[in-house]
Motif scaffolding. Structure first.
Motif, mmCIF file in Angstrom:
data_model
loop_
_atom_site.group_PDB
_atom_site.id
_atom_site.type_symbol
_atom_site.label_atom_id
_atom_site.label_comp_id
_atom_site.label_asym_id
_atom_site.label_seq_id
_atom_site.Cartn_x
_atom_site.Cartn_y
_atom_site.Cartn_z
ATOM 1 N N PRO A 1 36.897 91.854 6.309
ATOM 2 C CA PRO A 1 37.676 91.447 7.483
ATOM 3 C C PRO A 1 37.408 92.329 8.703
ATOM 4 N N SER A 2 37.108 93.611 8.479
ATOM 5 C CA SER A 2 36.816 94.480 9.632
ATOM 6 C C SER A 2 35.536 94.028 10.332
ATOM 7 N N ILE A 3 34.517 93.665 9.533
ATOM 8 C CA ILE A 3 33.252 93.185 10.110
ATOM 9 C C ILE A 3 33.501 91.947 10.958
ATOM 10 N N VAL A 4 34.269 91.013 10.413
ATOM 11 C CA VAL A 4 34.544 89.776 11.141
ATOM 12 C C VAL A 4 35.375 90.067 12.390
ATOM 13 N N SER A 5 36.291 91.044 12.294
ATOM 14 C CA SER A 5 37.096 91.401 13.470
ATOM 15 C C SER A 5 36.216 91.947 14.590
ATOM 16 N N VAL A 6 35.259 92.794 14.229
ATOM 17 C CA VAL A 6 34.351 93.318 15.258
ATOM 18 C C VAL A 6 33.531 92.178 15.862
ATOM 19 N N ALA A 7 33.061 91.252 14.999
ATOM 20 C CA ALA A 7 32.311 90.097 15.505
ATOM 21 C C ALA A 7 33.158 89.300 16.479
ATOM 22 N N ALA A 8 34.441 89.115 16.138
ATOM 23 C CA ALA A 8 35.342 88.351 17.009
ATOM 24 C C ALA A 8 35.566 89.082 18.326
ATOM 25 N N ALA A 9 35.668 90.423 18.265
ATOM 26 C CA ALA A 9 35.847 91.199 19.494
ATOM 27 C C ALA A 9 34.620 91.044 20.393
ATOM 28 N N LEU A 10 33.421 91.053 19.777
ATOM 29 C CA LEU A 10 32.190 90.856 20.561
ATOM 30 C C LEU A 10 32.176 89.467 21.192
ATOM 31 N N PHE A 11 32.672 88.490 20.437
ATOM 32 C CA PHE A 11 32.735 87.130 20.980
ATOM 33 C C PHE A 11 33.653 87.083 22.199
ATOM 34 N N ALA A 12 34.796 87.718 22.088
ATOM 35 C CA ALA A 12 35.740 87.742 23.214
ATOM 36 C C ALA A 12 35.086 88.391 24.431
ATOM 37 N N LEU A 13 34.374 89.485 24.173
ATOM 38 C CA LEU A 13 33.686 90.184 25.263
ATOM 39 C C LEU A 13 32.641 89.273 25.914
ATOM 40 N N SER A 14 31.857 88.614 25.065
ATOM 41 C CA SER A 14 30.804 87.735 25.573
ATOM 42 C C SER A 14 31.398 86.579 26.371
ATOM 43 N N SER A 15 32.509 86.027 25.881
ATOM 44 C CA SER A 15 33.156 84.927 26.609
ATOM 45 C C SER A 15 33.659 85.414 27.955
ATOM 46 N N ALA A 16 34.242 86.603 27.958
ATOM 47 C CA ALA A 16 34.753 87.160 29.213
ATOM 48 C C ALA A 16 33.616 87.337 30.213
ATOM 49 N N ILE A 17 32.488 87.863 29.712
ATOM 50 C CA ILE A 17 31.332 88.058 30.592
ATOM 51 C C ILE A 17 30.854 86.722 31.154
ATOM 52 N N SER A 18 30.804 85.699 30.295
ATOM 53 C CA SER A 18 30.251 84.431 30.766
ATOM 54 C C SER A 18 31.218 83.714 31.703
ATOM 55 N N VAL A 19 32.508 84.031 31.604
ATOM 56 C CA VAL A 19 33.449 83.460 32.559
ATOM 57 C C VAL A 19 33.371 84.225 33.876
ATOM 58 N N ALA A 20 33.273 85.552 33.751
ATOM 59 C CA ALA A 20 33.251 86.389 34.954
ATOM 60 C C ALA A 20 31.976 86.166 35.757
ATOM 61 N N LEU A 21 30.894 85.906 35.071
ATOM 62 C CA LEU A 21 29.619 85.683 35.757
ATOM 63 C C LEU A 21 29.101 84.294 35.403
ATOM 64 N N PRO A 22 29.662 83.263 36.036
ATOM 65 C CA PRO A 22 29.307 81.883 35.654
ATOM 66 C C PRO A 22 27.811 81.629 35.745
ATOM 67 N N ALA A 23 27.145 82.344 36.631
ATOM 68 C CA ALA A 23 25.706 82.125 36.794
ATOM 69 C C ALA A 23 24.969 82.458 35.508
ATOM 70 N N MET A 24 25.518 83.371 34.705
ATOM 71 C CA MET A 24 24.849 83.766 33.469
ATOM 72 C C MET A 24 24.805 82.637 32.451
#
Lengths: 252, 268
Positions: B241-264
């Motif tokens: 579960p810790s591995i999956v939690s880190v993966a989910a945190a990375l997903f949240a980060l990636s989503s935030a980046i792609s929202v913040a920089l729509p051009a990406m």
């Protein structure tokens, strides 16, 4: 020599017979259009010709090593799949960069190679599909309602492109379309389906056939006359225009 | 040096993450998320089968996952409402597996190790099995990559170009079953699908082509595996579960980046 031939072809889809007893021959360099109402078996016939749908009866004979360039009716690219035009036209086989640029140029979209597929307009998308099909170096180009979603000038331009492609590549073209006016004018032969082949022949022959008029009314005649003044000598044949008529019009 | 259980855990996690990432890309491109769920949940039935017949666990899981995946791909090809069907199969497989394991006579089975994995107990033999499976999945995908992509885009288009979309579907099914069989020890039946889907979805905003998306997913999956392992040691939390939690945190980060920089999102 024929590219592809069906004899007694019957197709079933989801347990229902959608098309029965089709005898159809396609020769090199011809442009043939399939028309017919929704559910008349048009797309099923194309899918059978490309090998995606097995005949329930009858058989399909292809020229050995027949190369088919297929432009599907619609191609939905999932938003999770990143895909540039260049990568797309390299599917399923890698092509040399010069061949890709040449195909995109022929299809009228030389500048799009690095764009994402999902960012293309409807017309650009169809031309990219065409470019991919051309990279197969096809003997036969098959288009399934390739201009769906394009406006009238857009589809007219697309069909002019197809005719140019036929001249340049010498490939046969088989297409399904609803744009009766434009398509019938650009075809050598028309195949009208409604669960079976209800009539077949030159555009004029088919447009005059009672079977065709029963399906589509008489609306396309004026447009045909506009596009093709030169073939009106076929009009008096309409009384017997149906299956079998094709051989007659070939001789004409 | 492979005596070190932490090193073995890290290698096991890396093996699973690296193979799951490109396979997971196909799972999301083809909208097979539930398919992955149903197949991985069926792993528990495989455990029960293996325990009842003295088969190795991996063999039992591989067998049942393969049967399950074949049944689903046959059924969902017939226009039964696939979404509902897959939802039913995913949960039914899990429930039946739990019941079957509990019915085994004379067994004291540690259910949680099969549900959530026990990566810290990975043996050298396990490592061979995991990396063997991971390499097999990688080779299958590399071998069929372009044909799989064409079939994913449009089966008729692949067929017209001389391909065989049904065979590609079977190859994906086989790869998925192998993946499930080798990943159950690492993240457990409940979370295998997460290792498929999350790194691939995380990679999407950074990629312009399918290949770069798969590479990004591999990197992100490996990061999640190692980061999750370290976090679980640091905070004494369950590792899978810790591995999956880190993966989910990375997903949240990636989503935030792609929202913040729509051009990406599309230009990368």
């Amino acid at each position: 020599m024929t590219l592809i031939q069906t004899s007694g072809l019957t197709l079933r889809h989801d347990g229902q017979t959608v098309l029965r007893n089709v005898n159809f021959t396609l020769r090199p360099g011809e442009i043939v259009t399939i028309v017919g109402p929704n559910g008349s078996g048009k797309s099923s016939l194309l899918r059978a010709l490309i090998g995606a749908l097995k005949p329930a009866a009858g058989k399909i004979t292809r020229k050995p090593d027949l190369r088919i360039g297929y432009v599907p009716q619609k191609l939905q690219i999932d938003g999770t799949l990143p895909l540039t035009v260049r990568r797309f036209v390299n599917l399923p086989r890698r092509r040399p960069a010069e061949a890709i640029q040449a195909a995109l140029t022929t299809a009228g979209v030389p500048e799009l190679a690095e764009r994402q597929m999902v960012d293309l307009s409807g017309g650009q998308f169809q031309r990219v599909l065409l470019a991919r099909a051309l990279l197969e170096k096809p003997d036969l180009l098959i288009l399934d309602e390739a201009t769906q979603g394009l406006d009238q000038p857009g589809s007219a331009a697309f069909y002019r492109q197809i005719e140019t492609v036929r001249q340049d590549f010498g490939c046969a073209v088989l297409m399904v379309s609803h744009d009766l006016h434009v398509v019938m004018a650009a075809s050598d032969r028309v195949l009208c389906l409604n669960g079976h082949v209800c009539c077949e022949g030159t555009p004029e022959t088919v447009a005059d056939a009672p079977e065709y008029r029963a399906l589509f009314g008489t609306g396309t005649q004026g447009a045909l006359a506009l596009y093709r003044h030169d073939h009106d000598h076929h009009h008096h044949h309409h009384s017997d225009a149906c299956e079998g008529h094709q051989r007659e019009t070939e001789n004409a | 040096m492979l005596d070190d259980f932490i090193l073995r855990a890290a290698l096991a996690g890396l093996g699973v993450a690296l193979a799951a990432a490109p396979l997971g890309c196909f799972v999301i491109w083809r909208r097979m998320a539930y398919f992955g769920d149903a197949t991985s949940h069926a792993a528990l039935l495989g455990v029960a089968l293996a325990l009842a017949t003295d088969l190795p666990i991996t063999a039992g899981v591989l067998l049942v996952a393969l049967v399950m995946a074949l049944v689903i791909s046959t059924l969902s090809g017939r226009n039964v409402s696939a979404d509902a069907l897959l939802g039913v199969m995913a949960h039914a497989a899990l429930a039946l597996g739990l019941v079957a394991v509990s019915l085994l006579p004379g067994q004291r089975v540690d259910l949680s190790s099969y549900l959530f994995g026990e990566i810290l107990a990975v043996t050298r033999t396990d490592l061979v099995v995991i990396w063997g499976g991971a390499v097999a999945v990688g080779l299958l995908l590399a071998w069929r990559w372009s044909a799989l992509l064409a079939a994913t885009l449009n089966p008729d288009l692949a067929q017209a170009s001389g391909g065989n979309p049904k065979r590609e579907q079977l190859i994906l099914t086989l790869a998925l079953a192998i993946m499930v069989a080798v990943a159950i020890k690492v993240v457990g039946a409940l979370l295998i699908a997460a290792m498929l889907i999350i790194p691939a979805a995380t990679a999407r905003p950074f990629a312009r082509t399918p290949e770069t998306m798969a590479l990004w997913a591999m990197g992100l999956g490996a990061l999640a595996a190692l980061g999750g392992l370290m976090a679980s040691l640091e905070f004494d939390t369950p590792t899978g579960p810790s591995i999956v939690s880190v993966a989910a945190a990375l997903f949240a980060l990636s989503s935030a980046i792609s929202v913040a920089l729509p051009a990406m999102r599309r230009r990368g």
